[in-house]
Design a protein around this motif. Structure first.
Motif, mmCIF file in Angstrom:
data_model
loop_
_atom_site.group_PDB
_atom_site.id
_atom_site.type_symbol
_atom_site.label_atom_id
_atom_site.label_comp_id
_atom_site.label_asym_id
_atom_site.label_seq_id
_atom_site.Cartn_x
_atom_site.Cartn_y
_atom_site.Cartn_z
ATOM 1 N N MET A 1 0.847 -1.196 0.000
ATOM 2 C CA MET A 1 0.000 0.000 0.000
ATOM 3 C C MET A 1 0.888 1.253 0.000
ATOM 4 N N GLN A 2 0.506 2.226 -0.786
ATOM 5 C CA GLN A 2 1.311 3.444 -0.870
ATOM 6 C C GLN A 2 1.110 4.298 0.387
ATOM 7 N N ALA A 3 2.237 4.796 0.935
ATOM 8 C CA ALA A 3 2.125 5.655 2.120
ATOM 9 C C ALA A 3 1.456 6.959 1.736
ATOM 10 N N PRO A 4 0.583 7.477 2.612
ATOM 11 C CA PRO A 4 -0.043 8.753 2.287
ATOM 12 C C PRO A 4 1.005 9.863 2.279
ATOM 13 N N GLY A 5 0.915 10.767 1.313
ATOM 14 C CA GLY A 5 1.884 11.860 1.220
ATOM 15 C C GLY A 5 1.559 12.944 2.235
ATOM 16 N N THR A 10 4.803 20.473 -1.334
ATOM 17 C CA THR A 10 4.572 21.114 -2.627
ATOM 18 C C THR A 10 5.458 20.473 -3.683
ATOM 19 N N ILE A 11 5.209 20.888 -4.908
ATOM 20 C CA ILE A 11 6.019 20.384 -6.016
ATOM 21 C C ILE A 11 7.490 20.789 -5.837
ATOM 22 N N PHE A 12 7.730 21.926 -5.180
ATOM 23 C CA PHE A 12 9.123 22.343 -4.973
ATOM 24 C C PHE A 12 9.807 21.502 -3.894
ATOM 25 N N ASP A 13 9.042 21.042 -2.894
ATOM 26 C CA ASP A 13 9.620 20.087 -1.929
ATOM 27 C C ASP A 13 10.096 18.848 -2.679
ATOM 28 N N LYS A 14 9.279 18.424 -3.637
ATOM 29 C CA LYS A 14 9.614 17.197 -4.378
ATOM 30 C C LYS A 14 10.822 17.410 -5.292
ATOM 31 N N ILE A 15 10.931 18.589 -5.894
ATOM 32 C CA ILE A 15 12.112 18.890 -6.715
ATOM 33 C C ILE A 15 13.355 18.901 -5.822
ATOM 34 N N GLN A 19 12.693 14.013 -6.130
ATOM 35 C CA GLN A 19 11.623 13.053 -6.450
ATOM 36 C C GLN A 19 10.990 13.316 -7.808
ATOM 37 N N ILE A 20 11.078 14.560 -8.270
ATOM 38 C CA ILE A 20 10.625 14.855 -9.627
ATOM 39 C C ILE A 20 11.694 15.695 -10.320
ATOM 40 N N PRO A 21 11.796 15.562 -11.634
ATOM 41 C CA PRO A 21 12.897 16.248 -12.327
ATOM 42 C C PRO A 21 12.652 17.747 -12.485
ATOM 43 N N ALA A 22 13.740 18.462 -12.638
ATOM 44 C CA ALA A 22 13.676 19.895 -12.941
ATOM 45 C C ALA A 22 14.960 20.241 -13.691
ATOM 46 N N ALA A 23 14.892 21.345 -14.427
ATOM 47 C CA ALA A 23 16.083 21.804 -15.166
ATOM 48 C C ALA A 23 16.917 22.645 -14.204
ATOM 49 N N ILE A 24 17.747 21.969 -13.429
ATOM 50 C CA ILE A 24 18.506 22.640 -12.368
ATOM 51 C C ILE A 24 19.681 23.412 -12.965
ATOM 52 N N VAL A 25 19.801 24.674 -12.543
ATOM 53 C CA VAL A 25 20.892 25.513 -13.056
ATOM 54 C C VAL A 25 21.935 25.808 -11.984
#
Ligand code: AMP
Length: 120
Positions: A1-5, A10-15, A19-25
């Motif tokens: 079972m997936q743990a509740p998030g 936010t999406i920035f916490d994940k970046i 956990q999620i990709p971003a174009a890091i400079v």
């Protein structure tokens, strides 16, 4: 079972967590910078501090050194992007009336071309 998030995550916490990709400079001990997915100028990069805060307003009671490290990080990123000579605009949308959509404090760096008068 997936743990509740974490509902506050936010999406920035994940970046920041990779956990999620971003174009890091740029990344250093204090900030992470990545390209905005919907650029509003030739250069449009977001800078986030490596400390969790919802908005600029949430930083008001934090140690001045942490806030200073964030601001110095913004300037360092702008320099790395080659914007120091021509100049650039920094925007910190703070709260719903300002149109903030991601509730992890972030500075927009806009530049790479003449931006026109602010608000015009
Ligand atoms: P704000 O309206 O000040 O909260 O700005 C949020 C910004 O985040 C917007 O300019 C979005 O285009 C940008 N954005 C949202 N999701 C991502 C993402 N996954 N990677 C890069 N930028 C993003």
């Amino acid at each position: 079972m997936q743990a509740p998030g974490n509902p506050d995550e936010t999406i920035f916490d994940k970046i920041l967590a990779g956990q999620i990709p971003a174009a890091i400079v740029h990344e250093d001990d204090h900030v992470l910078a990545f390209k905005d997915i919907q650029p509003q100028a030739k250069v449009h990069v977001l800078v986030i501090p490596k400390l969790r805060a919802t908005s600029l307003h949430d930083l008001k009671d934090r140690p001045v050194a942490q806030i200073g490290a964030f601001m110095a990080g913004v300037a360092r990123v702008a320099e790395k992007l080659g914007l120091a000579q021509g100049g650039y605009r920094v925007v910190l949308n703070t709260g719903p009336d300002a149109g903030q959509t991601v509730f992890y404090v972030h500075a927009h760096i806009l530049g790479g071309e003449p931006l026109g008068r602010f608000g015009a």
